[in-house]
Write an enzyme that holds these catalytic residues in place. Structure first.
Site, PDB file in Angstrom:
ATOM      1  N   GLY A  98      -6.389 -49.378  60.500  1.00 38.51           N
ATOM      2  CA  GLY A  98      -6.415 -50.745  61.025  1.00 38.51           C
ATOM      3  C   GLY A  98      -7.827 -51.250  61.224  1.00 38.51           C
ATOM      4  CE  LYS A 121     -17.264 -53.797  57.216  1.00 39.15           C
ATOM      5  NZ  LYS A 121     -17.354 -53.580  55.749  1.00 39.15           N
ATOM      6  N   GLY A 134     -16.502 -50.305  67.480  1.00 38.90           N
ATOM      7  CA  GLY A 134     -16.123 -51.647  67.044  1.00 38.90           C
ATOM      8  C   GLY A 134     -17.280 -52.471  66.498  1.00 38.90           C
ATOM      9  NE  ARG A 184     -14.441 -57.781  54.836  1.00 45.62           N
ATOM     10  CZ  ARG A 184     -14.179 -56.469  54.874  1.00 45.62           C
ATOM     11  NH1 ARG A 184     -14.862 -55.630  54.108  1.00 45.62           N
ATOM     12  NH2 ARG A 184     -13.269 -55.987  55.691  1.00 45.62           N
ATOM     13  NE  ARG A 191      -8.142 -53.667  54.885  1.00 41.60           N
ATOM     14  CZ  ARG A 191      -9.448 -53.535  54.844  1.00 41.60           C
ATOM     15  NH1 ARG A 191      -9.992 -52.515  54.205  1.00 41.60           N
ATOM     16  NH2 ARG A 191     -10.239 -54.389  55.448  1.00 41.60           N
ATOM     17  CG  ASP A 260      -8.896 -47.063  54.292  1.00 37.38           C
ATOM     18  OD1 ASP A 260      -8.814 -46.027  53.603  1.00 37.38           O
ATOM     19  OD2 ASP A 260      -9.866 -47.309  55.016  1.00 37.38           O
TER      20      ASP A 260
HETATM   21  P1  AMP Z   1     -14.480 -47.893  56.621  1.00 38.00           P
HETATM   22  O1  AMP Z   1     -15.003 -46.539  56.378  1.00 38.00           O
HETATM   23  O2  AMP Z   1     -15.503 -48.885  57.075  1.00 38.00           O
HETATM   24  O3  AMP Z   1     -13.648 -48.417  55.487  1.00 38.00           O
HETATM   25  O4  AMP Z   1     -13.495 -47.756  57.880  1.00 38.00           O
HETATM   26  C1  AMP Z   1     -12.433 -46.859  57.933  1.00 38.00           C
HETATM   27  C2  AMP Z   1     -11.692 -47.058  59.237  1.00 38.00           C
HETATM   28  O5  AMP Z   1     -12.543 -46.750  60.332  1.00 38.00           O
HETATM   29  C3  AMP Z   1     -11.201 -48.470  59.485  1.00 38.00           C
HETATM   30  O6  AMP Z   1     -10.000 -48.372  60.195  1.00 38.00           O
HETATM   31  C4  AMP Z   1     -12.293 -49.064  60.337  1.00 38.00           C
HETATM   32  O7  AMP Z   1     -11.842 -50.147  61.114  1.00 38.00           O
HETATM   33  C5  AMP Z   1     -12.678 -47.884  61.193  1.00 38.00           C
HETATM   34  N1  AMP Z   1     -14.058 -47.964  61.674  1.00 38.00           N
HETATM   35  C6  AMP Z   1     -15.185 -47.791  60.948  1.00 38.00           C
HETATM   36  N2  AMP Z   1     -16.272 -47.942  61.726  1.00 38.00           N
HETATM   37  C7  AMP Z   1     -15.832 -48.241  62.965  1.00 38.00           C
HETATM   38  C8  AMP Z   1     -16.474 -48.507  64.220  1.00 38.00           C
HETATM   39  N3  AMP Z   1     -17.793 -48.515  64.335  1.00 38.00           N
HETATM   40  N4  AMP Z   1     -15.681 -48.763  65.281  1.00 38.00           N
HETATM   41  C9  AMP Z   1     -14.343 -48.761  65.177  1.00 38.00           C
HETATM   42  N5  AMP Z   1     -13.696 -48.518  64.040  1.00 38.00           N
HETATM   43  C10 AMP Z   1     -14.413 -48.261  62.932  1.00 38.00           C
HETATM   44 MG    MG Z   2     -12.489 -49.750  55.088  1.00 40.52          MG
END
Ligand code: AMP
Ligand code: MG
Length: 502
Positions: A98, A121, A134, A184, A191, A260
């Site tokens: 998510g 983002k 986050g 973005r 996805r 994802d």
């Molecule tokens: P990504 O690797 O950016 O595609 O993210 C994979 C998953 O990790 C997704 O569910 C993102 O929302 C979550 N995620 C990545 N970085 C963070 C962060 N700094 N805080 C919270 N969730 C994150």
């Molecule tokens: Mg991602």
């Protein structure tokens, strides 16, 4: 005026929102506003994209606009949500990922009548954040801005970047880093993992609603087919086959092709540890977390159908009444990936070589060049670009020969290429022009990207970022003042690994 979340709503900054995803059932997302940041500062605004979206760039760059782009205020009509999705990450399934650090502000219909998501983002924690903060660090935000816009200009389907804002707050990664928020824009954020989220919960009703939503939004022609969900799957497979071929043709490596990060619309999404190859090496991996090389350049056309197989599994309840029949359909559709990909790749390779007619041996001719490039550490981008010069004038072969450790290898191949070109209708001038329109001279080379990010992060100097954006805005047009931007890194600059874009 205040909205439900108690945030001030500036009436002068109304976005023409029409939020179709927020009309789906509540289990598709969590409703929450972005978390405000300490000191928003606009770093970059995409004026042309703003206008395309029907937004006024002057309003967006005003204090009210910047507050919206930072998540400190909500525009009128915004219904902020964090989307639920699951996903296979490096082959392992997570039933709940998510939007852990993103908020969909809403959707607008752009000037071409296309529905576009506007998402922040790095906008703060959500119920999907798990252990994450986050937030996003400035470097990855600027990287995504640069690379996604470069991909767009290269004609490759991609999410776009509307704005980058610094937060005035630190984020903690390996070290303390400045935080930022990226705005973005995507034709949707649906996805493969979104389908997996509901499939994992055996929620067939939600799967059907999601598929119908995606069909209406991206593949309305599938609605008219005899088997709409089959047609939908076929279209998603076809767009992914085309997308991956386009990546391969410019030497792009996504880096994290998890399900994802695989968009149903066929756009490149979630730029993290992505990069363009310098010297052609099919085994190139950039991501520091990809220790097995799962997402190496050459594996991309194998991973995409793997992801699409996972997508097909989620559609099984919609494809037919019995699981045997559904499985047969899914397998038939999935089998179309390989021929579609191969055709898109070959068509692109022909254009790269200056071939406008099709002959049986073209594929071998192209493969032999790629093999020679790999064996001779030839720069991917410059080899094809200089080939265009050589196509116009054999006296300019030197530019290509120089790319090869052993130039005689190129000479031998060029004899065969010229025999083949002799059977083409164009003259050299037309061929050169056509090749230069398909083989970019300027790509976001990693050493350049790293340098402009370092200037921004370490010195708060955005002049290098702006200059690189200017170069990448016209990738096919040789401009002498930017000659250095076409050059590959020197030995001491190469072998960068990028870190997962968090
Ligand atoms: P990504 O690797 O950016 O595609 O993210 C994979 C998953 O990790 C997704 O569910 C993102 O929302 C979550 N995620 C990545 N970085 C963070 C962060 N700094 N805080 C919270 N969730 C994150
Ligand atoms: Mg991602």
């Amino acid at each position: 005026m205040a909205n439900d979340s108690g945030l001030f709503v500036p009436v002068d900054t109304a976005f023409p929102f029409d939020n179709s995803y927020a009309r789906l059932p509540e289990r598709f997302y969590a409703r929450l506003p972005p978390t405000p940041v300490a000191a928003p500062r606009l770093l970059k605004l995409n004026y042309a994209l703003a206008r395309q979206l029907g937004l006024d760039p002057d309003v967006l760059s005003s204090p009210n606009g910047v507050a919206i782009l930072a998540g400190n205020r909500l525009a009128q009509g915004s219904q902020p949500i964090a989307l639920a999705y699951a996903g296979h990450q490096f082959g392992g399934f997570s039933p709940q990922l998510g939007d852990g650090r993103a908020i969909l502000l809403g959707e607008v219909i752009d000037r071409d009548g296309v529905r576009r998501d506007i998402q922040l983002k790095g906008s703060g924690p959500t119920p999907f954040s798990r252990r994450g903060d986050g937030r996003a660090a400035l470097g990855p935000v600027l990287r995504e801005y640069l690379v996604s816009e470069a991909m767009f200009v290269l004609g490759i389907p991609t999410t776009r970047s509307l704005a980058a804002v610094s937060t005035g707050e630190p984020v903690w990664r390996e070290a303390e880093l400045p935080g930022a928020v990226l705005t973005r824009v995507a034709s949707s954020h649906i996805r493969v993992g979104t389908f997996q989220f509901f499939a994992a919960r055996e929620d067939v009703e939600a799967l059907r609603l999601l598929a119908d939503h995606a069909i209406d939004r991206h593949y309305p022609e599938a609605r008219k087919a005899a088997q709409p969900y089959r047609a939908f799957y076929e279209q998603v497979v076809a767009r992914q086959a085309n997308l991956i071929a386009q990546w391969m043709l410019v030497g792009f490596i996504h880096g994290v092709m998890n399900t994802d990060n695989s968009s149903i619309s066929g756009e490149t999404i979630d730029y993290g540890p992505c990069a363009f190859m310098d010297a052609y090496d099919p085994s190139t991996v950039f991501s520091s977390i990809d220790t097995q090389g799962r997402y190496a350049y050459i594996n991309q056309p194998r991973i995409a159908p793997w992801n699409l197989a996972r997508f097909g599994e989620t559609l099984l309840p919609l494809l037919a009444d019995t699981s045997d029949a559904a499985l047969a359909i899914a397998n038939e559709v999935l089998a179309t990936f390989q021929p579609l990909y191969a055709a898109a790749l070959l068509a692109g390779l022909r254009r790269k070589l200056g071939l406008f007619t099709a002959e049986e041996g073209d594929s071998v001719l192209a493969e032999d060049l790629l093999k020679a490039m790999a064996a001779n550490q030839a720069d991917f981008t410059l080899t094809f670009r200089r080939l265009g010069d050589a196509a116009g004038d054999p006296a300019r072969d030197a530019g290509v020969r120089d790319q090869f450790l052993d130039p005689a290898v190129f000479d031998a191949w060029a004899v065969r290429w010229r025999e083949r070109l002799a059977r083409e209708p164009q003259d050299g001038v037309a061929r050169r022009a056509a090749m230069h329109a398909t083989n970019p001279l300027y790509i976001p080379r990693n050493h350049r990207v790293e340098a402009v990010l370092a200037a921004a992060i370490e010195r708060d100097d955005y002049a290098p970022f702006e200059e690189l954006m200017m170069v990448l805005a016209r990738p096919f047009e040789e401009r002498p003042e930017f000659a250095a931007y076409a050059e590959p890194p020197t030995d001491d600059m190469s072998s960068y690994k990028t870190f997962c874009g968090t």
